[in-house]
Design a protein around this motif. Structure first.
Motif, PDB file in Angstrom:
ATOM      1  N   LEU A 118       1.013  -1.094   0.143  1.00  0.00           N
ATOM      2  CA  LEU A 118      -0.045  -0.053  -0.522  1.00  0.00           C
ATOM      3  C   LEU A 118       0.456   1.553  -0.329  1.00  0.00           C
ATOM      4  O   LEU A 118       0.810   1.888  -0.831  1.00  0.00           O
ATOM      5  CB  LEU A 118      -0.956  -0.603   1.502  1.00  0.00           C
ATOM      6  CG  LEU A 118      -2.219   1.023   1.424  1.00  0.00           C
ATOM      7  CD1 LEU A 118      -3.285   1.243   0.035  1.00  0.00           C
ATOM      8  CD2 LEU A 118      -2.505   0.880   2.737  1.00  0.00           C
ATOM      9  N   LEU A 119       2.175   1.026   0.794  1.00  0.00           N
ATOM     10  CA  LEU A 119       2.681   2.551   1.087  1.00  0.00           C
ATOM     11  C   LEU A 119       3.529   2.546  -0.631  1.00  0.00           C
ATOM     12  O   LEU A 119       4.084   3.757  -1.171  1.00  0.00           O
ATOM     13  CB  LEU A 119       3.819   2.328   1.948  1.00  0.00           C
ATOM     14  CG  LEU A 119       4.380   3.662   2.516  1.00  0.00           C
ATOM     15  CD1 LEU A 119       3.520   4.272   2.684  1.00  0.00           C
ATOM     16  CD2 LEU A 119       5.316   2.839   3.394  1.00  0.00           C
ATOM     17  N   ALA A 120       4.156   1.254  -1.535  1.00  0.00           N
ATOM     18  CA  ALA A 120       5.399   1.187  -2.235  1.00  0.00           C
ATOM     19  C   ALA A 120       3.505   1.851  -3.142  1.00  0.00           C
ATOM     20  O   ALA A 120       5.270   2.039  -4.138  1.00  0.00           O
ATOM     21  CB  ALA A 120       5.760   0.130  -2.598  1.00  0.00           C
ATOM     22  N   SER A 121       2.600   1.573  -3.905  1.00  0.00           N
ATOM     23  CA  SER A 121       1.731   1.609  -4.224  1.00  0.00           C
ATOM     24  C   SER A 121       2.643   3.394  -5.153  1.00  0.00           C
ATOM     25  O   SER A 121       2.350   3.631  -6.602  1.00  0.00           O
ATOM     26  CB  SER A 121       1.193   1.475  -4.863  1.00  0.00           C
ATOM     27  OG  SER A 121       0.087   2.061  -3.420  1.00  0.00           O
ATOM     28  N   TRP A 122       2.357   3.804  -4.259  1.00  0.00           N
ATOM     29  CA  TRP A 122       2.844   5.362  -4.474  1.00  0.00           C
ATOM     30  C   TRP A 122       3.906   5.573  -5.446  1.00  0.00           C
ATOM     31  O   TRP A 122       3.953   6.303  -6.837  1.00  0.00           O
ATOM     32  CB  TRP A 122       3.188   6.408  -3.431  1.00  0.00           C
ATOM     33  CG  TRP A 122       3.423   8.085  -3.358  1.00  0.00           C
ATOM     34  CD1 TRP A 122       4.679   8.704  -3.462  1.00  0.00           C
ATOM     35  CD2 TRP A 122       2.538   9.187  -3.549  1.00  0.00           C
ATOM     36  NE1 TRP A 122       4.705  10.058  -3.811  1.00  0.00           N
ATOM     37  CE2 TRP A 122       3.110   9.934  -3.463  1.00  0.00           C
ATOM     38  CE3 TRP A 122       0.981   9.085  -2.844  1.00  0.00           C
ATOM     39  CZ2 TRP A 122       2.902  11.694  -3.900  1.00  0.00           C
ATOM     40  CZ3 TRP A 122       0.767  10.452  -3.668  1.00  0.00           C
ATOM     41  CH2 TRP A 122       1.434  11.586  -3.347  1.00  0.00           C
ATOM     42  N   SER A 123       5.169   4.828  -4.729  1.00  0.00           N
ATOM     43  CA  SER A 123       6.534   4.995  -5.911  1.00  0.00           C
ATOM     44  C   SER A 123       6.617   4.748  -7.089  1.00  0.00           C
ATOM     45  O   SER A 123       6.651   5.305  -8.160  1.00  0.00           O
ATOM     46  CB  SER A 123       7.910   4.359  -5.064  1.00  0.00           C
ATOM     47  OG  SER A 123       7.783   4.979  -3.625  1.00  0.00           O
ATOM     48  N   VAL A 124       5.669   3.729  -6.843  1.00  0.00           N
ATOM     49  CA  VAL A 124       5.823   2.723  -8.818  1.00  0.00           C
ATOM     50  C   VAL A 124       4.633   3.771  -9.639  1.00  0.00           C
ATOM     51  O   VAL A 124       4.958   3.599 -10.875  1.00  0.00           O
ATOM     52  CB  VAL A 124       5.249   1.523  -8.338  1.00  0.00           C
ATOM     53  CG1 VAL A 124       4.867   0.664 -10.029  1.00  0.00           C
ATOM     54  CG2 VAL A 124       5.871   0.264  -7.357  1.00  0.00           C
ATOM     55  N   ALA A 125       4.031   4.485  -8.710  1.00  0.00           N
ATOM     56  CA  ALA A 125       2.935   5.317  -9.833  1.00  0.00           C
ATOM     57  C   ALA A 125       4.182   6.083  -9.993  1.00  0.00           C
ATOM     58  O   ALA A 125       3.364   6.797 -11.679  1.00  0.00           O
ATOM     59  CB  ALA A 125       1.740   6.301  -9.435  1.00  0.00           C
ATOM     60  N   SER A 126       5.271   6.343 -10.611  1.00  0.00           N
ATOM     61  CA  SER A 126       6.028   7.005 -10.848  1.00  0.00           C
ATOM     62  C   SER A 126       6.194   6.864 -12.234  1.00  0.00           C
ATOM     63  O   SER A 126       6.447   8.049 -12.933  1.00  0.00           O
ATOM     64  CB  SER A 126       6.959   7.343 -10.395  1.00  0.00           C
ATOM     65  OG  SER A 126       7.960   6.538 -10.029  1.00  0.00           O
ATOM     66  N   ILE A 127       5.739   5.949 -12.722  1.00  0.00           N
ATOM     67  CA  ILE A 127       6.900   5.089 -13.817  1.00  0.00           C
ATOM     68  C   ILE A 127       6.107   5.541 -14.561  1.00  0.00           C
ATOM     69  O   ILE A 127       5.870   6.143 -15.990  1.00  0.00           O
ATOM     70  CB  ILE A 127       6.864   3.867 -13.440  1.00  0.00           C
ATOM     71  CG1 ILE A 127       8.029   3.431 -12.227  1.00  0.00           C
ATOM     72  CG2 ILE A 127       6.979   3.022 -14.940  1.00  0.00           C
ATOM     73  CD1 ILE A 127       7.906   2.005 -12.946  1.00  0.00           C
TER      74      ILE A 127
END
Length: 420
Positions: free
Chosen positions: A46-55
């Motif tokens: 849930l936390l990491a989905s933000w970082s992946v969204a940058s792609i």
């Protein structure tokens, strides 16, 4: 017509608020997920989905860089606000399934809004100094991110998780509307120079993948993102394990270090303005300093040093040095990359490309780095893991130094003046 002396600080304040919104959920999302009986892996996802969204944000940006600022900001700001607000209705397993999608969506919209904010600053300030736009953006954004964790924890304590997320969503809509009023009142339009060039998305993508941009922005920010995300994530645990320090002590140190990061960004940005060679010197020095700070955090414990200084003081100094060097790396990677792109792209388009690459690589590094470091942590411990990271930055510093020397010799004929 909004005067420049008002427009510049107002845009800086809006950028600061975007930084605050970005980090508000960081300190409260995982504890809330665990209270809702999610597993640790689900909370981490849930936390990491933000970082992946940058792609996907990076791939979408070239298709939208010509859309007018007003339509762009209102559309994405409203979407992000609604996605943040959706957390108010999520409980139990819905927090994971729908929350992950909502956080992924807020990540995409937020990265694109932040990218557009940097473009607007470049358009407004390009007549005076692109470097001023870079310094303004970095200082405001990093200051906001440093404040966001405290704001999130404070709001969570008084109004709870759900209302905190609604406040974050409402704030991003208000910030987007204020930015629309500012840019429309000042007749700022989306990348007019880029429109006259008629760049296709494929041509914009090629700017992302130039060899010098790959070396400086892609590789440099990937390593920095992985190192900083992992180190900041385990630092309070590291202090507790090594020195029996409380989480409150670690949080206070993280907050102070965030302020140091913001101040360093401003100082190095102003100091390096107009000094192309000095920017490269600072970048190489920051990469070497990053390696040294990791050595101070880790292998120092295997060496007996008979001086009147405690290991804790060395650790704190090493961590603060890590933040200072991270600021030096990010600030100078942005300015050097902008300088390299400036002959072939107007300032707004160059700023959009550079911020795209910097955001994506830092976040991908932040996503990939911690699992790699965690795998090293079990067999090697803190000391070996930090030493492993130090090697990467020493090698990268040598690569950047070699490229800088080649570039100075090839293009400027052995011109190594600090002021070019």
């Amino acid at each position: 017509m909004v005067p420049l002396l008002v427009l510049w600080p107002a845009l800086a304040l809006a950028t600061l608020m975007l930084g605050v919104i970005q980090t508000i959920p960081l300190g409260i999302l995982i504890p809330t997920a665990l209270v809702e009986h999610l597993s640790t892996s689900q909370a981490s996802c849930l936390l990491a989905s933000w970082s992946v969204a940058s792609i996907p944000a990076m791939f979408l940006q070239p298709f939208l860089h010509k859309v007018s600022h007003g339509k762009f900001l209102l559309m994405l700001g409203t979407t992000e606000g609604l996605l943040f607000t959706s957390f108010y209705f999520l409980e139990g397993k819905m927090l994971f399934y729908v929350g992950t999608l909502a956080r992924f969506g807020t990540g995409i919209t937020h990265f694109m809004i932040v990218n557009r904010a940097s473009v607007i600053l470049a358009e407004v300030l390009s007549r005076t100094s692109v470097n001023r736009a870079t310094v303004t953006f970095e200082a405001a954004s990093s200051s906001g991110q440093a404040l966001g964790g405290y704001c999130g924890a404070l709001l969570h304590e008084h109004v709870g998780f759900k209302v905190t997320m609604v406040i974050a969503g409402t704030t991003v809509v208000v910030v987007a509307m204020v930015m629309v009023l500012l840019v429309c009142g000042n007749s700022v339009h989306a990348s007019e120079d880029a429109n006259s060039r008629n760049d296709s998305p494929a041509e914009v993508y090629r700017l992302h993948c130039r060899a010098d941009i790959i070396l400086y922005a892609w590789v440099g920010m990937f390593c920095t993102g992985g190192c900083m995300t992992f180190t900041e994530g385990i630092f309070t645990h590291f202090l507790h394990t090594k020195y029996n320090k409380s989480l409150k002590f670690g949080g206070l140190l993280l907050g102070v270090s965030g302020a140091v990061y913001s101040l360093t960004s401003v100082v190095l940005g102003v100091w390096g303005s107009g000094r192309a060679t000095l920017q490269k010197v600072i970048l190489v020095g920051s990469l070497l300093g990053m390696g040294l700070s990791l050595v101070l955090l880790g292998p120092y414990y295997h060496v007996t040093v008979h001086v009147a200084i405690s290991n804790l003081a060395v650790t704190v100094a090493g961590f603060i040095l890590l933040l200072v060097c991270s600021a030096g790396i990010q600030m100078n990677i942005i300015t050097i990359s902008l300088f390299r792109l400036s002959p072939t792209a107007p300032p707004p388009l160059a700023m959009s490309v550079v911020m795209n690459v910097v955001n994506v690589t830092y976040n991908v590094g932040g996503f990939v780095g911690p699992p790699i470091a965690a795998a090293c942590l079990t067999p090697w411990g803190f000391e070996g893991t930090f030493a492993f990271g130090a090697v990467f930055f020493l090698v990268l510093a040598m690569m950047v130094l070699a490229d800088a020397i080649y570039h100075s010799v090839y293009f400027y004929g052995f011109d190594f003046r600090l002021i070019n």
